[in-house]
Design a protein around this motif. Structure first.
Motif, PDB file in Angstrom:
ATOM      1  N   LYS A 156       0.828  -1.207   0.000  1.00  0.00           N
ATOM      2  CA  LYS A 156       0.000   0.000   0.000  1.00  0.00           C
ATOM      3  C   LYS A 156       0.863   1.258   0.000  1.00  0.00           C
ATOM      4  N   THR A 157       2.011   1.192   0.651  1.00  0.00           N
ATOM      5  CA  THR A 157       2.918   2.340   0.680  1.00  0.00           C
ATOM      6  C   THR A 157       3.499   2.593  -0.704  1.00  0.00           C
ATOM      7  N   ARG A 158       3.913   1.525  -1.380  1.00  0.00           N
ATOM      8  CA  ARG A 158       4.408   1.680  -2.756  1.00  0.00           C
ATOM      9  C   ARG A 158       3.328   2.282  -3.649  1.00  0.00           C
ATOM     10  N   TYR A 159       2.108   1.806  -3.471  1.00  0.00           N
ATOM     11  CA  TYR A 159       0.998   2.326  -4.269  1.00  0.00           C
ATOM     12  C   TYR A 159       0.777   3.814  -3.996  1.00  0.00           C
ATOM     13  N   ASN A 160       0.830   4.206  -2.717  1.00  0.00           N
ATOM     14  CA  ASN A 160       0.590   5.605  -2.363  1.00  0.00           C
ATOM     15  C   ASN A 160       1.691   6.525  -2.890  1.00  0.00           C
ATOM     16  N   ILE A 161       2.922   6.032  -2.923  1.00  0.00           N
ATOM     17  CA  ILE A 161       4.017   6.816  -3.505  1.00  0.00           C
ATOM     18  C   ILE A 161       3.750   7.055  -4.986  1.00  0.00           C
ATOM     19  N   SER A 162       3.355   5.999  -5.673  1.00  0.00           N
ATOM     20  CA  SER A 162       3.043   6.113  -7.097  1.00  0.00           C
ATOM     21  C   SER A 162       1.834   7.016  -7.331  1.00  0.00           C
ATOM     22  N   ALA A 164       0.811   9.517  -5.449  1.00  0.00           N
ATOM     23  CA  ALA A 164       1.201  10.911  -5.228  1.00  0.00           C
ATOM     24  C   ALA A 164       1.869  11.493  -6.469  1.00  0.00           C
ATOM     25  N   LYS A 165       2.703  10.694  -7.110  1.00  0.00           N
ATOM     26  CA  LYS A 165       3.349  11.161  -8.343  1.00  0.00           C
ATOM     27  C   LYS A 165       2.319  11.417  -9.436  1.00  0.00           C
ATOM     28  N   ARG A 166       1.367  10.487  -9.584  1.00  0.00           N
ATOM     29  CA  ARG A 166       0.354  10.638 -10.632  1.00  0.00           C
ATOM     30  C   ARG A 166      -0.528  11.858 -10.391  1.00  0.00           C
ATOM     31  N   LYS A 167      -0.732  12.192  -9.126  1.00  0.00           N
ATOM     32  CA  LYS A 167      -1.567  13.345  -8.790  1.00  0.00           C
ATOM     33  C   LYS A 167      -0.798  14.668  -8.869  1.00  0.00           C
ATOM     34  N   GLY A 168       0.472  14.590  -9.229  1.00  0.00           N
ATOM     35  CA  GLY A 168       1.237  15.807  -9.448  1.00  0.00           C
ATOM     36  C   GLY A 168       1.929  16.380  -8.231  1.00  0.00           C
ATOM     37  N   VAL A 169       2.083  15.586  -7.165  1.00  0.00           N
ATOM     38  CA  VAL A 169       2.807  16.065  -5.981  1.00  0.00           C
ATOM     39  C   VAL A 169       4.287  16.200  -6.329  1.00  0.00           C
ATOM     40  N   SER A 170       4.881  17.316  -5.965  1.00  0.00           N
ATOM     41  CA  SER A 170       6.313  17.530  -6.171  1.00  0.00           C
ATOM     42  C   SER A 170       6.994  17.710  -4.819  1.00  0.00           C
ATOM     43  N   VAL A 171       8.285  17.405  -4.764  1.00  0.00           N
ATOM     44  CA  VAL A 171       9.040  17.486  -3.508  1.00  0.00           C
ATOM     45  C   VAL A 171      10.270  18.364  -3.712  1.00  0.00           C
ATOM     46  N   GLU A 172      10.498  19.259  -2.763  1.00  0.00           N
ATOM     47  CA  GLU A 172      11.675  20.121  -2.776  1.00  0.00           C
ATOM     48  C   GLU A 172      12.375  20.034  -1.424  1.00  0.00           C
ATOM     49  N   PHE A 173      13.685  20.271  -1.433  1.00  0.00           N
ATOM     50  CA  PHE A 173      14.464  20.320  -0.197  1.00  0.00           C
ATOM     51  C   PHE A 173      15.048  21.720  -0.056  1.00  0.00           C
ATOM     52  N   SER A 174      14.809  22.314   1.090  1.00  0.00           N
ATOM     53  CA  SER A 174      15.172  23.714   1.287  1.00  0.00           C
ATOM     54  C   SER A 174      16.087  23.885   2.493  1.00  0.00           C
ATOM     55  N   GLN A 175      17.011  24.830   2.364  1.00  0.00           N
ATOM     56  CA  GLN A 175      17.796  25.318   3.498  1.00  0.00           C
ATOM     57  C   GLN A 175      17.638  26.833   3.605  1.00  0.00           C
ATOM     58  N   ASP A 176      16.444  27.277   3.242  1.00  0.00           N
ATOM     59  CA  ASP A 176      16.075  28.689   3.329  1.00  0.00           C
ATOM     60  C   ASP A 176      15.150  28.862   4.533  1.00  0.00           C
ATOM     61  N   THR A 177      15.562  29.653   5.506  1.00  0.00           N
ATOM     62  CA  THR A 177      14.763  29.820   6.719  1.00  0.00           C
ATOM     63  C   THR A 177      13.391  30.421   6.440  1.00  0.00           C
ATOM     64  N   GLU A 178      13.243  31.101   5.306  1.00  0.00           N
ATOM     65  CA  GLU A 178      11.942  31.672   4.950  1.00  0.00           C
ATOM     66  C   GLU A 178      10.890  30.583   4.756  1.00  0.00           C
ATOM     67  N   MET A 256      -1.724  11.850  -0.894  1.00  0.00           N
ATOM     68  CA  MET A 256      -0.690  10.970  -0.330  1.00  0.00           C
ATOM     69  C   MET A 256       0.694  11.622  -0.330  1.00  0.00           C
ATOM     70  N   ALA A 257       0.718  12.931  -0.132  1.00  0.00           N
ATOM     71  CA  ALA A 257       1.985  13.668  -0.167  1.00  0.00           C
ATOM     72  C   ALA A 257       3.000  13.200   0.881  1.00  0.00           C
TER      73      ALA A 257
END
Length: 337
Positions: A156-162, A164-178, A256-257
């Motif tokens: 189910k976790t693998r499915y939810n990851i997939s 989230a991608k299909r629904k257009g969820v994007s992921v970013e990593f930030s080191q900006d305190t803002e 499923m973000a």
């Protein structure tokens, strides 16, 4: 064995093996304590030329001019020590901790609390107490390939990851305190929804400032149509990365973000050379953390294993004041604060 106060950097000693939460004994955490104007001490036990143990502890103030000392996930012992040697080092720390902090007597410390990282035969004067840090943590070793890590997850976790991608969820990593404002907004919503207590915005701000300044952490942000719907604080120390705090917007639960956010964090930490991804606390088997059930199932669904510790113990200095402290804690608990 000999004990001294030494605030030198002992991070290399801490990283001789993985212990969940060992960052709480690090030079990085000392900087965080300094940002909060906390008084702290680092005790070092030596056995001839080798380091036997290190122990960072600090003072937490209480009303009426009282305080207590706290050792988070410590002491950390040399893995080469025998069990009797570890007990000898612990006894030395317990016998000297109050003595070396004599200048704090104006605060009248009531007790010393230790969240111990490993099981030992403890002296009878240490009594079991409520945990401040997670007793059990869920950890994932990152030596496998990405495909192997995915295969070890719950289907189910693998499915939810997939999903989230299909629904257009994007992921970013930030080191900006803002970007911390996104996490603060989400953690407030999460606290209300789950009826849990969280830290203040000031606490998170100081934590992020220290992590970013020392290049030891990230804000992981999941977005839907450029709106942040989930955010995690990931701390990096030694060969491990720890998912320290997380929050999400319940209105976007169908996306499923959080699943994709964790998976992208795992991959990033693996690419950075970390050997372990620590999901941090999960509910102990004794049922003492019923509100952690859903979050624990979520963490465990990514694969991995539990790492256990004995939890917290108190060494009481003042029996009378300790009774008042326990009574006050009970009143606060009954009031729901």
């Amino acid at each position: 064995m000999q004990l001294i106060i030494d605030n030198s950097n002992y991070d290399n000693f801490l990283n001789t093996r993985f212990i969940s939460g060992n960052f709480l004994q690090s030079s990085l955490w000392r900087k965080f304590l300094e940002s909060q104007a906390k008084r702290y001490w680092q005790l070092v036990v030596s056995d001839g030329p080798q380091i036997a143990a290190t122990c960072l502890f600090y003072q937490n103030t209480l009303p009426l001019g009282r305080s207590y000392f706290y050792v988070p996930k410590g002491p950390i012992f040399n893995p080469a020590l025998s069990r009797p040697q570890k007990q000898e080092a612990l006894s030395l720390i317990l016998s000297k901790a109050r003595e070396v902090t004599v200048d704090t007597r104006k605060r009248e410390e009531i007790f010393l609390k230790l969240d111990l990282p490993e099981n030992l035969d403890l002296p009878p004067e240490l009594i079991k107490s409520e945990d401040l840090q997670p007793r059990d943590s869920w950890v994932l070793e990152l030596k496998k390939s990405a495909d192997e890590l995915l295969a070890a997850m719950h289907p189910k976790t693998r499915y939810n990851i997939s999903l989230a991608k299909r629904k257009g969820v994007s992921v970013e990593f930030s080191q900006d305190t803002e970007d911390l404002k996104h996490f603060i907004s989400l953690i407030k919503k999460t606290a209300v929804r789950n009826q849990i207590s969280v830290h203040s915005a000031t606490y998170y701000n100081k934590l992020i400032q220290v992590l970013f300044k020392n290049k030891c952490g990230y804000l992981a942000l999941a977005k839907v149509d450029n709106q942040v719907v989930a955010a995690n604080i990931v701390l990096c120390f030694g060969n491990s990365a720890t998912y320290l705090h997380g929050a999400s917007d319940y209105r976007f639960r169908a996306y499923m973000a959080p699943h994709l956010l964790q998976w992208e964090s795992i991959k990033k930490m693996q690419a950075a050379g970390h050997a372990v991804y620590d999901f941090w606390g999960v509910a102990p088997e004794d049922g003492s953390k019923p509100k952690w059930g859903g979050l624990s199932r979520f963490k465990k669904s990514f694969g991995g294993q539990v790492t256990k510790s004995p939890g917290a113990y108190n060494l009481i200095y003042d029996v009378g004041w300790y009774r008042w402290y326990k009574f006050a804690r009970k009143l606060i608990s009954l009031s729901g604060r």
